[in-house]
Scaffold this active site. Structure first.
Site, PDB file in Angstrom:
ATOM      1  N   CYS A   2       0.836  -1.277   0.087  1.00  0.00           N
ATOM      2  CA  CYS A   2      -0.021  -0.063   0.109  1.00  0.00           C
ATOM      3  C   CYS A   2       0.763   1.393   0.012  1.00  0.00           C
ATOM      4  O   CYS A   2       1.796   1.300   0.479  1.00  0.00           O
ATOM      5  CB  CYS A   2      -0.812  -0.144   1.381  1.00  0.00           C
ATOM      6  N   ARG A  28       4.201   1.137  -6.489  1.00  0.00           N
ATOM      7  CA  ARG A  28       4.159   0.145  -5.470  1.00  0.00           C
ATOM      8  C   ARG A  28       3.149  -0.952  -5.510  1.00  0.00           C
ATOM      9  O   ARG A  28       3.027  -1.977  -4.934  1.00  0.00           O
ATOM     10  CB  ARG A  28       3.908   0.820  -3.882  1.00  0.00           C
ATOM     11  N   TRP A  73      -3.114  -2.401  -1.434  1.00  0.00           N
ATOM     12  CA  TRP A  73      -2.889  -3.619  -2.011  1.00  0.00           C
ATOM     13  C   TRP A  73      -3.650  -4.682  -1.157  1.00  0.00           C
ATOM     14  O   TRP A  73      -3.452  -4.799  -0.048  1.00  0.00           O
ATOM     15  CB  TRP A  73      -1.557  -3.923  -1.953  1.00  0.00           C
ATOM     16  N   ASN A  99      -1.171   1.150   6.282  1.00  0.00           N
ATOM     17  CA  ASN A  99      -0.206   0.251   5.317  1.00  0.00           C
ATOM     18  C   ASN A  99       0.390  -0.979   6.323  1.00  0.00           C
ATOM     19  O   ASN A  99       0.689  -0.570   7.479  1.00  0.00           O
ATOM     20  CB  ASN A  99       1.087   0.866   4.802  1.00  0.00           C
ATOM     21  N   GLY A 100       0.005  -2.284   5.846  1.00  0.00           N
ATOM     22  CA  GLY A 100       0.566  -3.334   6.996  1.00  0.00           C
ATOM     23  C   GLY A 100      -0.844  -4.358   7.230  1.00  0.00           C
ATOM     24  O   GLY A 100      -1.610  -4.412   6.595  1.00  0.00           O
ATOM     25  N   GLU A 476      17.746 -21.379 -14.275  1.00  0.00           N
ATOM     26  CA  GLU A 476      17.207 -19.924 -13.971  1.00  0.00           C
ATOM     27  C   GLU A 476      18.588 -19.259 -13.299  1.00  0.00           C
ATOM     28  O   GLU A 476      18.701 -17.795 -13.522  1.00  0.00           O
ATOM     29  CB  GLU A 476      15.961 -19.707 -13.135  1.00  0.00           C
ATOM     30  N   LYS A 480      20.240 -15.563 -14.459  1.00  0.00           N
ATOM     31  CA  LYS A 480      20.455 -14.520 -13.717  1.00  0.00           C
ATOM     32  C   LYS A 480      21.902 -14.038 -13.930  1.00  0.00           C
ATOM     33  O   LYS A 480      22.221 -12.820 -14.139  1.00  0.00           O
ATOM     34  CB  LYS A 480      20.276 -14.838 -12.175  1.00  0.00           C
ATOM     35  N   GLU A 483      22.973 -12.680 -17.728  1.00  0.00           N
ATOM     36  CA  GLU A 483      22.388 -11.431 -18.082  1.00  0.00           C
ATOM     37  C   GLU A 483      22.660 -10.359 -17.298  1.00  0.00           C
ATOM     38  O   GLU A 483      22.800  -9.299 -17.958  1.00  0.00           O
ATOM     39  CB  GLU A 483      20.938 -11.608 -18.114  1.00  0.00           C
ATOM     40  N   HIS A 499      27.806 -37.199 -17.888  1.00  0.00           N
ATOM     41  CA  HIS A 499      27.531 -37.565 -19.564  1.00  0.00           C
ATOM     42  C   HIS A 499      27.873 -36.465 -20.241  1.00  0.00           C
ATOM     43  O   HIS A 499      27.699 -36.415 -21.455  1.00  0.00           O
ATOM     44  CB  HIS A 499      26.011 -37.736 -19.687  1.00  0.00           C
ATOM     45  N   LYS A 593      13.503  -5.480 -21.355  1.00  0.00           N
ATOM     46  CA  LYS A 593      12.612  -5.758 -20.367  1.00  0.00           C
ATOM     47  C   LYS A 593      11.399  -6.637 -20.693  1.00  0.00           C
ATOM     48  O   LYS A 593      11.246  -7.821 -20.028  1.00  0.00           O
ATOM     49  CB  LYS A 593      11.925  -4.698 -19.355  1.00  0.00           C
TER      50      LYS A 593
HETATM   51  C1  AGP Z   1      14.439 -12.625 -17.077  1.00  0.00           C
HETATM   52  O1  AGP Z   1      15.529 -12.302 -15.923  1.00  0.00           O
HETATM   53  C2  AGP Z   1      14.644 -12.299 -18.536  1.00  0.00           C
HETATM   54  N1  AGP Z   1      14.761 -10.814 -18.496  1.00  0.00           N
HETATM   55  C3  AGP Z   1      13.954 -12.841 -19.395  1.00  0.00           C
HETATM   56  O2  AGP Z   1      14.411 -14.323 -19.543  1.00  0.00           O
HETATM   57  C4  AGP Z   1      12.538 -12.908 -19.158  1.00  0.00           C
HETATM   58  O3  AGP Z   1      12.035 -13.671 -18.264  1.00  0.00           O
HETATM   59  C5  AGP Z   1      11.764 -13.207 -20.782  1.00  0.00           C
HETATM   60  O4  AGP Z   1      12.037 -12.462 -21.507  1.00  0.00           O
HETATM   61  C6  AGP Z   1      10.358 -13.482 -20.386  1.00  0.00           C
HETATM   62  O5  AGP Z   1       9.839 -12.185 -20.161  1.00  0.00           O
HETATM   63  P1  AGP Z   1       8.014 -12.131 -19.611  1.00  0.00           P
HETATM   64  O6  AGP Z   1       8.154 -13.133 -18.122  1.00  0.00           O
HETATM   65  O7  AGP Z   1       7.876 -10.669 -19.425  1.00  0.00           O
HETATM   66  O8  AGP Z   1       7.102 -12.925 -20.593  1.00  0.00           O
END
Ligand code: AGP
Length: 598
Positions: A2, A28, A73, A99-100, A476, A480, A483, A499, A593
């Site tokens: 919130c 937020r 929220w 908030n809380g 994953e 991280k 990237e 393998h 993004k």
């Molecule tokens: C994740 O850190 C990356 N920025 C990228 O793999 C991202 O997860 C992927 O492009 C999917 O994006 P979305 O979740 O907005 O669909």
């Protein structure tokens, strides 16, 4: 979480002012909004569900110098106009925004009901104005009544309160941030022209850069010309120095964090719990749709895709139900399996990813239904799906997806438990895990991982292994680290090392083992010993210590939610690897993004 904003001072457009200021807190995340202001006629309130961005400050024409506002929220009670803040006392002379979470609201609500108080909402917040009203029966002093009421609240809260007959604004903080902005006067005779009180600086940064920080256990009382900080319990005055803020607006949104990525990693102290806060009937309906579908496919890209892969294990282990994962970009060839009775689950933080949209169109062309698990409300994917679940992570601005991932994992764990007919067990596990994450993400823990990043910053390669749902988290982890730090990182299923990949291990190669206290722990430890035997430097992310670990990063023993906690220290490690290597983790090269092109 919130947003709160209040004003008291010489200005007479306080209602429009606080609504405008609240728009700077939209990042937020919220689902409804409201404001209350004081005139000689008493307290007026306006509130609604939806976005405050469409509300015009010019719509507030009353002359008023005291106003409070709130973006909500939902925690207790659904997203409804009635549940939006502010909430009022029976006599409508007291308005409160909060908030809380008031943990003892049930007992207080029953006590107040027994004294004749009537409640209009399902929220925990609504007990606060009624509690203050009750306290005012014994003291006519509004601030004293707020103090007494706050002493009875258990849980985390930040509140703003106003009274129709009092020319003061009162605030109290216990766990949820509140900051005071000081509007300096232009003459010696009026050194101060007003005070702003908000949950975050962006609300009033355009008006003043002079702030005073309220700390936990403190309250303030102000008449717009002067302000008194005091301890909630003892009443002892707590003088505060004024601080000049030099931040830009964007920096103010990041708060004390240098980058959005770290801010969003730390947001997970609250965002996991918000992901769990779903409409239970909707979760059960979706679980039923999955159970009845003839073939369920689950697709996503990148990090969201790894959440889908983990979900495959969740549905298998928790509900013994088979779903088929595919990276969204690979889904095209799966259309041969699709029929009208099939179900496609798509996962996307942005809700705009082109490969996911294409997978949806393929499924729809075969008459299949689509369930979308998204973060961004109103996104294309959420609008085109037949069903939509929101992970409630709040805006995720860093390119590297962190809190969205753990929100996606939490939602899938919830659905898996619902599929097994054990939704409450799932909620209990996830809320316990959320609380443990809140404890885990403390400054000492973060500093420990920062120094580990410093130790491995020159590494050419980093390998990560996992088994079961920790295998998708190994993949994953690689994303991280890749990237944001540009270090070559690769994730493997632990059992696959012998393998081929184990040929890559050299003396000192940092290898991260993602471990759970589960049925595959012995296997993954054996895989880790294989790495160690070839000279690897082992970083164990595990609820329990093992001799094979050179570095042990302890995580909660989270049972079926282990994947959700194990990935968090890796997020922190990736962030500090980037920073120590001089990279900007918020804007990594070559990446966007939201990948809206195929
Ligand atoms: C994740 O850190 C990356 N920025 C990228 O793999 C991202 O997860 C992927 O492009 C999917 O994006 P979305 O979740 O907005 O669909």
């Amino acid at each position: 979480m919130c947003g709160i904003f209040g004003y008291i001072g010489r200005r007479s457009d306080a209602a429009g002012l606080v609504v405008e200021g609240l728009k700077n807190l939209e990042y937020r995340g919220y689902d409804s909004w409201g404001t209350a202001w004081k005139t000689e006629k008493g307290i007026s309130v306006r509130k609604d569900i939806g976005k405050i961005s469409s509300v015009k400050s010019a719509d507030f024409t009353d002359e008023t110098s005291i106003a409070i506002a709130h973006t909500r929220w939902a925690t207790h009670g659904g997203v409804t106009k009635q549940n939006a803040h502010p909430h009022l006392s029976c006599d409508e002379n007291i308005a409160v925004v909060h908030n809380g979470i008031v943990e003892n609201y049930d007992a207080l609500r029953n006590e107040l009901k027994a004294k004749g108080h009537r409640f209009l909402s399902q929220t925990d917040t609504e007990i606060i104005p009624h509690l203050i009203e009750e306290e005012m029966k014994s003291t006519k002093d509004f601030a004293a009544a707020v103090r007494s009421a706050c002493q009875r609240l258990k849980g985390r809260f930040g509140i703003l309160a106003m009274h129709a007959a009092s020319q003061t604004l009162v605030a109290a903080r216990a766990g949820s941030p509140l900051i005071v902005g000081v509007q300096k006067g232009k003459t010696k005779t009026s050194p101060v022209e007003g005070y702003y009180i908000a949950s975050d600086i962006p609300a009033f940064l355009e008006h003043t850069r002079t702030v005073q920080y309220l700390d936990d256990g403190e309250m303030v009382v102000t008449d717009g010309k002067s302000i008194l900080f005091s301890d909630i319990v003892s009443g002892r005055e707590r003088p505060k120095r004024e601080v000049e803020i030099s931040w830009s607006m964007e920096q103010a949104v990041k708060g004390q964090y240098e980058h959005f990525m770290l801010k969003e990693i730390m947001d997970q102290k609250e965002s996991v719990a918000r992901a769990v806060n779903q409409d239970e009937e909707q979760i059960k309906t979706l679980a039923k749709a999955i159970r009845e579908a003839q073939g369920t496919f689950i697709v996503g890209c990148g990090t969201a895709g790894k959440a889908c892969m983990a979900a495959e294990y969740f549905f298998s282990v928790i509900a013994q139900h088979h779903v088929n994962f595919a990276p969204a970009s690979e889904f095209k060839l799966h259309h041969h399996f699709l029929k009208p009775e099939s179900l496609l689950i798509v996962v996307s933080q942005s809700g705009e990813t082109a490969d996911v949209l294409e997978a949806m169109h393929i499924a729809k062309s075969k008459g299949a239904k689509v369930l979308a698990v998204v973060n961004v409300e109103g996104s294309t994917i959420s609008r085109e799906a037949d069903y939509t679940l929101r992970i409630n992570a709040g805006p995720e601005r860093a390119v590297a997806s962190t809190k969205a991932l753990t929100g996606q994992l939490a939602v899938f764990l919830l659905i898996a438990y619902a599929l097994a007919g054990k939704l409450q067990d799932g909620k209990t596990l996830l809320l316990e895990t959320a609380a443990e994450i809140n404890d885990m993400l403390n400054p000492r823990y973060v500093e420990r991982i920062r120094s580990l990043a410093e130790n491995i910053k020159t590494a050419r390669d980093v390998f990560i292994i996992g088994k079961s749902w920790n295998y998708p988290m190994a993949l994953e982890s690689a994303i991280k680290i890749q990237e944001v730090s540009y270090v070559h990182a690769e994730g493997f299923a632990g059992g696959e090392l012998k393998h081929g990949p184990i040929a890559l291990i050299e003396e000192g190669t940092p290898c991260i083992a993602l471990v759970g206290k589960d049925e595959v722990m012995d296997d993954i430890i054996s895989n880790t010993i294989e790495l160690k035997a070839r000279g690897a430097q082992i970083i164990g992310i595990s609820p329990v210590k093992h001799d094979v670990f050179d570095e042990w990063i302890k995580v909660p023993n989270a049972g079926n939610a282990q994947a959700l906690v194990n990935i968090i220290p890796v997020q922190v490690l990736a962030y500090f690897l980037a920073v120590t290597r001089g990279k900007n983790p918020d804007m990594p090269r070559n990446l966007a993004k939201s990948v809206t092109v195929k």
